[in-house]
Write a protein that holds these residues in place. Sequence first.
Motif, PDB file in Angstrom:
ATOM      1  N   SER A   9       0.835  -1.205   0.000  1.00  0.00           N
ATOM      2  CA  SER A   9       0.000   0.000   0.000  1.00  0.00           C
ATOM      3  C   SER A   9       0.872   1.258   0.000  1.00  0.00           C
ATOM      4  CB  SER A   9      -0.952  -0.003   1.203  1.00  0.00           C
ATOM      5  OG  SER A   9      -0.251   0.181   2.422  1.00  0.00           O
ATOM      6  N   PHE A  10       2.030   1.212   0.659  1.00  0.00           N
ATOM      7  CA  PHE A  10       2.913   2.379   0.678  1.00  0.00           C
ATOM      8  C   PHE A  10       3.727   2.496  -0.604  1.00  0.00           C
ATOM      9  CE2 PHE A  10       3.704   4.750   4.822  1.00  0.00           C
ATOM     10  CZ  PHE A  10       2.350   4.763   5.115  1.00  0.00           C
ATOM     11  N   VAL A  11       4.066   1.380  -1.232  1.00  0.00           N
ATOM     12  CA  VAL A  11       4.705   1.458  -2.546  1.00  0.00           C
ATOM     13  C   VAL A  11       3.790   2.202  -3.510  1.00  0.00           C
ATOM     14  CG1 VAL A  11       5.438   0.117  -4.556  1.00  0.00           C
ATOM     15  CG2 VAL A  11       6.140  -0.597  -2.272  1.00  0.00           C
ATOM     16  N   VAL A  12       2.511   1.864  -3.474  1.00  0.00           N
ATOM     17  CA  VAL A  12       1.530   2.511  -4.345  1.00  0.00           C
ATOM     18  C   VAL A  12       1.344   3.976  -3.959  1.00  0.00           C
ATOM     19  CG1 VAL A  12      -0.920   2.557  -4.953  1.00  0.00           C
ATOM     20  CG2 VAL A  12       0.314   0.384  -4.935  1.00  0.00           C
ATOM     21  N   TRP A  13       1.200   4.226  -2.672  1.00  0.00           N
ATOM     22  CA  TRP A  13       0.909   5.570  -2.197  1.00  0.00           C
ATOM     23  C   TRP A  13       2.033   6.555  -2.525  1.00  0.00           C
ATOM     24  CZ3 TRP A  13       0.558   7.338   3.591  1.00  0.00           C
ATOM     25  CH2 TRP A  13      -0.142   8.548   3.668  1.00  0.00           C
ATOM     26  N   PHE A  14       3.270   6.073  -2.495  1.00  0.00           N
ATOM     27  CA  PHE A  14       4.419   6.956  -2.701  1.00  0.00           C
ATOM     28  C   PHE A  14       5.015   6.831  -4.096  1.00  0.00           C
ATOM     29  CE2 PHE A  14       4.263   6.920   1.912  1.00  0.00           C
ATOM     30  CZ  PHE A  14       4.581   8.228   2.229  1.00  0.00           C
ATOM     31  N   ASN A  15       4.287   6.276  -5.046  1.00  0.00           N
ATOM     32  CA  ASN A  15       4.878   6.090  -6.366  1.00  0.00           C
ATOM     33  C   ASN A  15       4.933   7.368  -7.208  1.00  0.00           C
ATOM     34  OD1 ASN A  15       2.230   6.402  -7.299  1.00  0.00           O
ATOM     35  ND2 ASN A  15       1.932   4.217  -7.708  1.00  0.00           N
ATOM     36  N   PHE A  16       4.471   8.495  -6.668  1.00  0.00           N
ATOM     37  CA  PHE A  16       4.560   9.771  -7.374  1.00  0.00           C
ATOM     38  C   PHE A  16       5.901  10.471  -7.133  1.00  0.00           C
ATOM     39  CE2 PHE A  16       4.067  14.440  -6.704  1.00  0.00           C
ATOM     40  CZ  PHE A  16       4.027  14.816  -8.042  1.00  0.00           C
ATOM     41  N   ALA A  17       6.388  10.449  -5.884  1.00  0.00           N
ATOM     42  CA  ALA A  17       7.576  11.220  -5.515  1.00  0.00           C
ATOM     43  C   ALA A  17       8.786  10.954  -6.404  1.00  0.00           C
ATOM     44  CB  ALA A  17       7.919  10.975  -4.046  1.00  0.00           C
ATOM     45  N   PRO A  18       9.117   9.693  -6.756  1.00  0.00           N
ATOM     46  CA  PRO A  18      10.302   9.471  -7.594  1.00  0.00           C
ATOM     47  C   PRO A  18      10.198  10.097  -8.985  1.00  0.00           C
ATOM     48  CG  PRO A  18       9.593   7.425  -6.544  1.00  0.00           C
ATOM     49  CD  PRO A  18       8.505   8.421  -6.333  1.00  0.00           C
ATOM     50  N   PHE A  19       8.976  10.329  -9.459  1.00  0.00           N
ATOM     51  CA  PHE A  19       8.778  10.868 -10.806  1.00  0.00           C
ATOM     52  C   PHE A  19       8.333  12.328 -10.790  1.00  0.00           C
ATOM     53  CE2 PHE A  19       7.574   6.272 -11.174  1.00  0.00           C
ATOM     54  CZ  PHE A  19       8.704   5.871 -11.876  1.00  0.00           C
ATOM     55  N   ILE A  37      -0.129  18.692  -6.044  1.00  0.00           N
ATOM     56  CA  ILE A  37      -0.301  17.253  -6.263  1.00  0.00           C
ATOM     57  C   ILE A  37       0.206  16.473  -5.054  1.00  0.00           C
ATOM     58  CG2 ILE A  37       0.457  15.293  -7.673  1.00  0.00           C
ATOM     59  CD1 ILE A  37       0.479  17.143 -10.081  1.00  0.00           C
ATOM     60  N   GLY A  38       1.326  16.933  -4.487  1.00  0.00           N
ATOM     61  CA  GLY A  38       1.830  16.293  -3.279  1.00  0.00           C
ATOM     62  C   GLY A  38       0.856  16.390  -2.120  1.00  0.00           C
ATOM     63  N   LEU A  39       0.208  17.552  -1.974  1.00  0.00           N
ATOM     64  CA  LEU A  39      -0.807  17.710  -0.932  1.00  0.00           C
ATOM     65  C   LEU A  39      -1.996  16.777  -1.176  1.00  0.00           C
ATOM     66  CD1 LEU A  39      -0.971  21.585  -0.386  1.00  0.00           C
ATOM     67  CD2 LEU A  39      -0.177  19.871   1.236  1.00  0.00           C
ATOM     68  N   CYS A  40      -2.418  16.692  -2.432  1.00  0.00           N
ATOM     69  CA  CYS A  40      -3.556  15.836  -2.765  1.00  0.00           C
ATOM     70  C   CYS A  40      -3.271  14.378  -2.426  1.00  0.00           C
ATOM     71  CB  CYS A  40      -3.895  15.960  -4.250  1.00  0.00           C
ATOM     72  SG  CYS A  40      -4.572  17.561  -4.713  1.00  0.00           S
ATOM     73  N   ASN A  41      -2.009  14.007  -2.514  1.00  0.00           N
ATOM     74  CA  ASN A  41      -1.624  12.628  -2.251  1.00  0.00           C
ATOM     75  C   ASN A  41      -1.921  12.210  -0.815  1.00  0.00           C
ATOM     76  OD1 ASN A  41      -0.427  10.287  -3.519  1.00  0.00           O
ATOM     77  ND2 ASN A  41       1.289  10.554  -2.114  1.00  0.00           N
ATOM     78  N   VAL A  42      -1.942  13.178   0.105  1.00  0.00           N
ATOM     79  CA  VAL A  42      -2.172  12.846   1.518  1.00  0.00           C
ATOM     80  C   VAL A  42      -3.505  13.373   2.035  1.00  0.00           C
ATOM     81  CG1 VAL A  42       0.294  12.762   2.018  1.00  0.00           C
ATOM     82  CG2 VAL A  42      -0.931  14.921   2.305  1.00  0.00           C
ATOM     83  N   ALA A  43      -4.237  14.138   1.217  1.00  0.00           N
ATOM     84  CA  ALA A  43      -5.430  14.837   1.714  1.00  0.00           C
ATOM     85  C   ALA A  43      -6.537  13.879   2.131  1.00  0.00           C
ATOM     86  CB  ALA A  43      -5.943  15.805   0.662  1.00  0.00           C
ATOM     87  N   VAL A 317       8.760  15.158   4.624  1.00  0.00           N
ATOM     88  CA  VAL A 317      10.184  15.096   4.292  1.00  0.00           C
ATOM     89  C   VAL A 317      10.436  14.119   3.148  1.00  0.00           C
ATOM     90  CG1 VAL A 317      12.456  14.431   5.164  1.00  0.00           C
ATOM     91  CG2 VAL A 317      10.956  15.852   6.557  1.00  0.00           C
ATOM     92  N   VAL A 318       9.753  12.974   3.156  1.00  0.00           N
ATOM     93  CA  VAL A 318       9.913  12.015   2.059  1.00  0.00           C
ATOM     94  C   VAL A 318       9.545  12.659   0.729  1.00  0.00           C
ATOM     95  CG1 VAL A 318       8.885   9.937   1.043  1.00  0.00           C
ATOM     96  CG2 VAL A 318       9.688   9.887   3.391  1.00  0.00           C
ATOM     97  N   THR A 319       8.539  13.528   0.750  1.00  0.00           N
ATOM     98  CA  THR A 319       8.093  14.193  -0.476  1.00  0.00           C
ATOM     99  C   THR A 319       9.112  15.200  -0.995  1.00  0.00           C
ATOM    100  OG1 THR A 319       5.774  13.923   0.153  1.00  0.00           O
ATOM    101  CG2 THR A 319       6.262  15.610  -1.478  1.00  0.00           C
TER     102      THR A 319
END
Length: 520
Positions: A9-19, A37-43, A317-319
Amino acid sequence: MTWFAFFLSFVVWFNFAPFQTTIGQDFGLTKPQLGTIGLCNVALTVPARILIGMLLDKYGPRITYSLLLIYAAVPCLIFATAQSFNQLVLGRLLMGIVGAGFVIGIRMVAEWFPPKDVGTAEGIYGGWGNFGSSFSAFTMVLFAIALSALPGSFSFGEPESFKILFFPAVNAEVLNWRAAIAGSGIIAAIYGVIYYFSVSDTPPGKVYRRPRSARGIEVTTVKDFWFLMLMNLPLTLILGVLAWRLQKVEFLTNGGMYIAWLILAGLYAFQSYNCWVVNKELLAGTKRYPPEDRYDFKQVALLELTYVVNFGSELAVVTMLPAFFEGTFGLDKATAGIIASTYAFMNLVSRPGGGIISDTLGSRKWTMAILTGGMGIGYLLMSQVGSSWSLSLAVLLTMACSFFVQAAEGSTFAIVPLIKRRITGQVAGNVGAYGNVGAVAYLTILLLLTERSETANGGAAVMSAVNGSFFQVLGIAALIVAFLCAFFLKEPKDSFADHYEGEEDNLTVPESKNLEPKRT
């Protein structure tokens, strides 16, 4: 099985940051748009964790986790096929729901381990699962590069019509990140089916304890009910901040923002009504909880604040860390992403370490306070990192700081299952939601600091000053919460017992009973 479900679930959730930078270039996005977009990822993770907590207590972790993993494929495919900024935002908003998966495993693990071991067990679950964010940062770019090297770019052996149907008007250079993101969602969905047929909610012979109602959190005093209403406010207000950010990047009109605020006000009223329904007998004075059945909601509130400063800061920080290393040390994107992954990589040892320390130190309260204080000091030191530093020293400091951050997370959820057994899912949901409140708040602060720097410097932000101020905010907030824990957090009852409240160990014979057979 459960930590790997959390991992996916976290691999999927964080698959935006590397790109992030690649997608920004492909779509011609501005920094505020990328930040949004980063905010939307956690909203939507904020309300999702509360809702998941309710469903979890009612239906159990097996069904809840399986459905969430299967759902993960939906936002992945939406994001992978996006052709505009608005479609990217929609995909990441829906992706935020996947981030609620963490809550489910908290109760699953608590069902299988006694209080004396729950810190270690939850730490391993959380640490190895949370490693998914680091794994995503470390491998998604490599996965995308490998896919782009396939003959005919991305096809996975499918005919050209497949590409035209799902990825219209997309060239091969752009397609690699799309294939990587879509593939991660499909893998998660497949594992959701496997998980359903492989696990059970409780060990054999143990009853899954459900609350009287899952519509809202059950409290045990009238004072705690009003405290609950107060602590529910930030969960709604932070979504209002997100609506404001969406209006700033023209995703919403002014009218759309006001409509969103009205909807959020209605959602808060609906949530409050549900809490009243659950606790109306208490408020009317027709129900009174005996002292042994009461719990102090203040303890839940303090744990919510600890998760704001530890997990909330980790998400933020990860973002931003890949861009931080890229800009500070002049690294290429792939190298910066790999180095930044060291922050989340520490989850493998630090979050279990926090649980182990909590189990062995003899005081869960002081474990929480000390680790949070160490996290605050670590962030203040990171605020001093600049281009004059050696890269190796900056990486070592990042890893040291992340140890305290993630160990504090493990310490938080070493306490959560000990608050009130029958509402563990809802307590975990609310505490987890506050982690996302912290993430949205911190990322918003980072955007505001960047915009202020751009205004002061003629449109070009001085990122070294922005990053320094950002880490100072994280450090000061952590030190304040460490102070609150030291003076107001209470040691949970029976923190190191062999079983939870209301449960009996049928294999243990009470010493007071003489079971010697009578002689005749």
